[in-house]
Design an enzyme around this catalytic site. Structure first.
Site, PDB file in Angstrom:
ATOM      1  N   TYR A 239       6.922   0.566   6.857  1.00  0.00           N
ATOM      2  CA  TYR A 239       5.553   0.267   7.265  1.00  0.00           C
ATOM      3  C   TYR A 239       5.491   0.525   8.752  1.00  0.00           C
ATOM      4  O   TYR A 239       6.333   0.032   9.506  1.00  0.00           O
ATOM      5  CB  TYR A 239       5.197  -1.187   6.951  1.00  0.00           C
ATOM      6  CG  TYR A 239       4.668  -1.371   5.563  1.00  0.00           C
ATOM      7  CD1 TYR A 239       3.555  -0.656   5.137  1.00  0.00           C
ATOM      8  CD2 TYR A 239       5.268  -2.246   4.675  1.00  0.00           C
ATOM      9  CE1 TYR A 239       3.055  -0.810   3.855  1.00  0.00           C
ATOM     10  CE2 TYR A 239       4.775  -2.405   3.384  1.00  0.00           C
ATOM     11  CZ  TYR A 239       3.663  -1.682   2.989  1.00  0.00           C
ATOM     12  OH  TYR A 239       3.166  -1.828   1.730  1.00  0.00           O
ATOM     13  N   ASP A 267      -0.088   4.778   1.729  1.00  0.00           N
ATOM     14  CA  ASP A 267      -1.239   4.372   0.900  1.00  0.00           C
ATOM     15  C   ASP A 267      -1.669   2.932   1.165  1.00  0.00           C
ATOM     16  O   ASP A 267      -2.350   2.322   0.354  1.00  0.00           O
ATOM     17  CB  ASP A 267      -0.920   4.556  -0.594  1.00  0.00           C
ATOM     18  CG  ASP A 267       0.279   3.733  -1.049  1.00  0.00           C
ATOM     19  OD1 ASP A 267       0.794   2.920  -0.253  1.00  0.00           O
ATOM     20  OD2 ASP A 267       0.711   3.916  -2.202  1.00  0.00           O
ATOM     21  N   HIS A 358       1.376   2.773  -5.492  1.00  0.00           N
ATOM     22  CA  HIS A 358       1.896   1.508  -4.971  1.00  0.00           C
ATOM     23  C   HIS A 358       1.964   0.450  -6.080  1.00  0.00           C
ATOM     24  O   HIS A 358       1.600  -0.706  -5.901  1.00  0.00           O
ATOM     25  CB  HIS A 358       0.982   1.034  -3.839  1.00  0.00           C
ATOM     26  CG  HIS A 358       1.637   0.166  -2.802  1.00  0.00           C
ATOM     27  ND1 HIS A 358       1.722   0.516  -1.473  1.00  0.00           N
ATOM     28  CD2 HIS A 358       2.228  -1.041  -2.883  1.00  0.00           C
ATOM     29  CE1 HIS A 358       2.316  -0.450  -0.793  1.00  0.00           C
ATOM     30  NE2 HIS A 358       2.649  -1.406  -1.634  1.00  0.00           N
TER      31      HIS A 358
HETATM   32  O1  173 Z   1       2.891  -4.179  -2.276  1.00  0.00           O
HETATM   33  C1  173 Z   1       3.154  -5.039  -1.444  1.00  0.00           C
HETATM   34  O2  173 Z   1       3.098  -6.233  -1.710  1.00  0.00           O
HETATM   35  C2  173 Z   1       3.522  -4.627  -0.117  1.00  0.00           C
HETATM   36  O3  173 Z   1       3.750  -3.491   0.075  1.00  0.00           O
HETATM   37  C3  173 Z   1       3.567  -5.595   0.964  1.00  0.00           C
HETATM   38  C4  173 Z   1       2.861  -5.340   2.123  1.00  0.00           C
HETATM   39  C5  173 Z   1       2.830  -6.271   3.116  1.00  0.00           C
HETATM   40  C6  173 Z   1       3.510  -7.473   2.974  1.00  0.00           C
HETATM   41  C7  173 Z   1       4.233  -7.722   1.834  1.00  0.00           C
HETATM   42  C8  173 Z   1       4.260  -6.774   0.826  1.00  0.00           C
END
Ligand code: 173
Length: 498
Positions: A239, A267, A358
């Site tokens: 991320y 995404d 996702h």
């Molecule tokens: O899919 C998810 O839950 C995910 O990608 C995510 C994103 C931010 C915090 C925790 C999980």
């Protein structure tokens, strides 16, 4: 670290927003200035102001989260344990019930497919964890379509091919893998098992499977790497932080530690609304993860949203050259959903794409990765970009069977990502569950490849599937009532009589 020994009453005197001390793992911290920076929000910390927060902290933070985020001068000293009243935690009815279900789990050898893990996980997980893991976005149309799509593709098996030996091993980004499957990133593993993602790591080591480490794993990146066996291979899911320096440091550290591929999630500029998760209002109690620095959090929006505020929605194609500059790892864009973006990805010179929605958790009614695969390979072929050994295509979402994987590979995927099934396997049975899941897939690969007449992965060709219905989203068939009345439904693993 200060050598001061503090007492329970010392800490209890700092139980307000103006001066907030907490105890974690026998150490006292002044978190007053950190309250508004806590990715899970200040409310949850304030609940433990002046008290021992270890129990709430433990499941969702890596051990070094506090020490790395809090300046040294805020590390106040050790706690004299004899001065802290032991809090006897009340066991709720829900917890008792879950424990009873855990005790009555089907023996692992009775688990014979991926669905079995899911039904056990649903029974034994804390409600919040189940809601977070299982949730899709909005009406959950896409999460269900991810399954259905595989059922719209039919096999065209070849016969009389001497299938006495079949081999489903492959290479993913040049890394040898015993299966054409990698463990896809899932976050917050400690919500479901005290060892969190390490269950995946240890199982993957024993079976030569590649684990993709999630930015938001409960265990820290280094904990996971350190738990790896010599030579064990990893990918990293990324991320991208609004503060690019944080991302750069993280990426370069991963490269230094030998990670073999950088899967940038593209995404999720904003996190989907996962309503099951949101209804739990989990943020009040125990949100948090190994996130890079976060800002203020939105309240009552579920675990994931609470800890995702650092994710940068301004991420764009313009950032790709920067990534290529900061790392030599292969770059893969995870979350491509159209032929147009697949072509762009190729032209921007990345090494691969994951056709993904996702796990049905982002844009609802987005199409399944499997369906997208056809238009993507067509568009790439038309431009002379496919096949290209330097550009790999993966698919994820809804994969529960080796036969699903074989369909994706026949249609042009190099490998397939599997997330929730491995997650549910370790929530239910720890490392042994994940090993069992891998074993089940292996058995399914052997049988299906024999029946399909493909002895190696390279013999899986488009002619082996009929995907003509894949793009038809309304393949309606009249209900076959008599058949349905007489049909004996398959059953899932049975719990022991209690
Ligand atoms: O899919 C998810 O839950 C995910 O990608 C995510 C994103 C931010 C915090 C925790 C999980």
């Amino acid at each position: 670290m200060s050598t001061t020994l503090l007492t329970g009453p010392d800490v209890a005197a700092h139980s307000t927003r103006e001066s907030c001390w907490i105890i974690v793992h026998g150490k006292v911290y002044d978190v007053t200035d950190f309250l508004d920076e806590h990715p899970g929000g200040s409310k949850i910390i304030l609940k433990y102001a002046g008290k021992d927060a270890t129990e709430a902290y433990e499941p969702i933070h890596p051990p070094d989260a506090i020490t790395t985020n809090l300046p040294l001068e805020k590390h106040l000293g050790a706690i004299d344990a004899s001065t802290v009243a032991k809090v006897v935690k009340e066991v709720t009815e829900e917890e008792k019930h879950r424990q009873a279900m855990m005790d009555a789990r089907p023996p692992l050898e009775n688990i014979i497919n991926m669905h079995d893990f899911e039904i056990v996980a649903k029974a034994v997980l804390p409600e919040k964890a189940w809601a977070y893991y299982s949730s899709g976005s909005d009406d959950e149309i896409t999460i269900r379509e991810n399954r259905t799509a595989y059922q719209r593709v039919w096999f065209r098996p070849r016969i009389l091919r001497d299938v006495s030996k079949v081999d489903w091993s492959c290479e993913i980004l040049g890394v040898k893998s015993s299966l054409p499957v990698y463990i896809s990133a899932t976050a917050l593993g400690k919500l479901g098992h005290p060892d969190g993602e390490l269950c995946l790591t240890r199982a993957a080591a024993n079976h030569n499977v590649i684990q993709m480490i999630a930015t938001l794993a409960s265990c820290s990146f280094d904990e996971i790497m350190n738990a790896g066996a010599p030579g064990q291979q990893f990918f990293l899911q990324l991320y991208v932080n609004g503060d690019r320096e944080i991302t750069k440091k993280y990426v370069q550290h991963a490269e230094k530690r030998g990670v073999k591929g950088l899967f940038i999630t593209v995404d999720a500029p904003q996190l989907g609304r996962r309503e099951k998760d949101m209804r739990m209002k989990a943020v009040d109690d125990d949100a948090g993860a190994e996130v890079q620095k976060g800002q203020n959090v939105k309240k009552d929006e579920g675990v994931a949203r609470a800890i995702s505020s650092f994710i940068d929605p301004s991420l764009s194609w313009k950032d790709i050259p920067w990534f290529k500059q900061i790392t030599k790892m292969p770059i893969i864009l995870k979350g491509i959903a159209t032929a147009e973006d697949a072509v762009l990805a190729y032209e921007y010179g990345v090494q691969g794409i994951v056709l993904s929605n996702h796990g049905g958790r982002q844009l609802d009614t987005a199409r399944s990765g499997l369906e997208i695969l056809i238009e993507v390979t067509d568009a790439l072929k038309a431009r002379g970009y496919f096949p290209d050994p330097k550009f790999e295509i993966y698919v994820d979402g809804g994969v529960r069977r080796a036969s699903d994987v074989l369909k994706a590979i026949a249609l042009g995927a190099k490998a397939v990502g599997v997330g929730r099934p491995f997650l549910y396997a370790f929530c239910s049975y720890g490392q042994a569950g994940v090993e069992r899941a891998i074993q089940i897939l292996r058995d399914e690969f052997e049988m299906n490849m024999r029946l399909l007449g493909a002895r190696t992965i390279s013999e899986l060709v488009p002619e082996m599937v009929d995907a003509s219905s894949l793009r038809a989203h309304t393949v309606m068939t009249p209900a076959d009532n008599l058949f349905n009345i007489t049909y004996q439904p398959l059953t899932v693993a049975k719990f022991k009589e209690s």
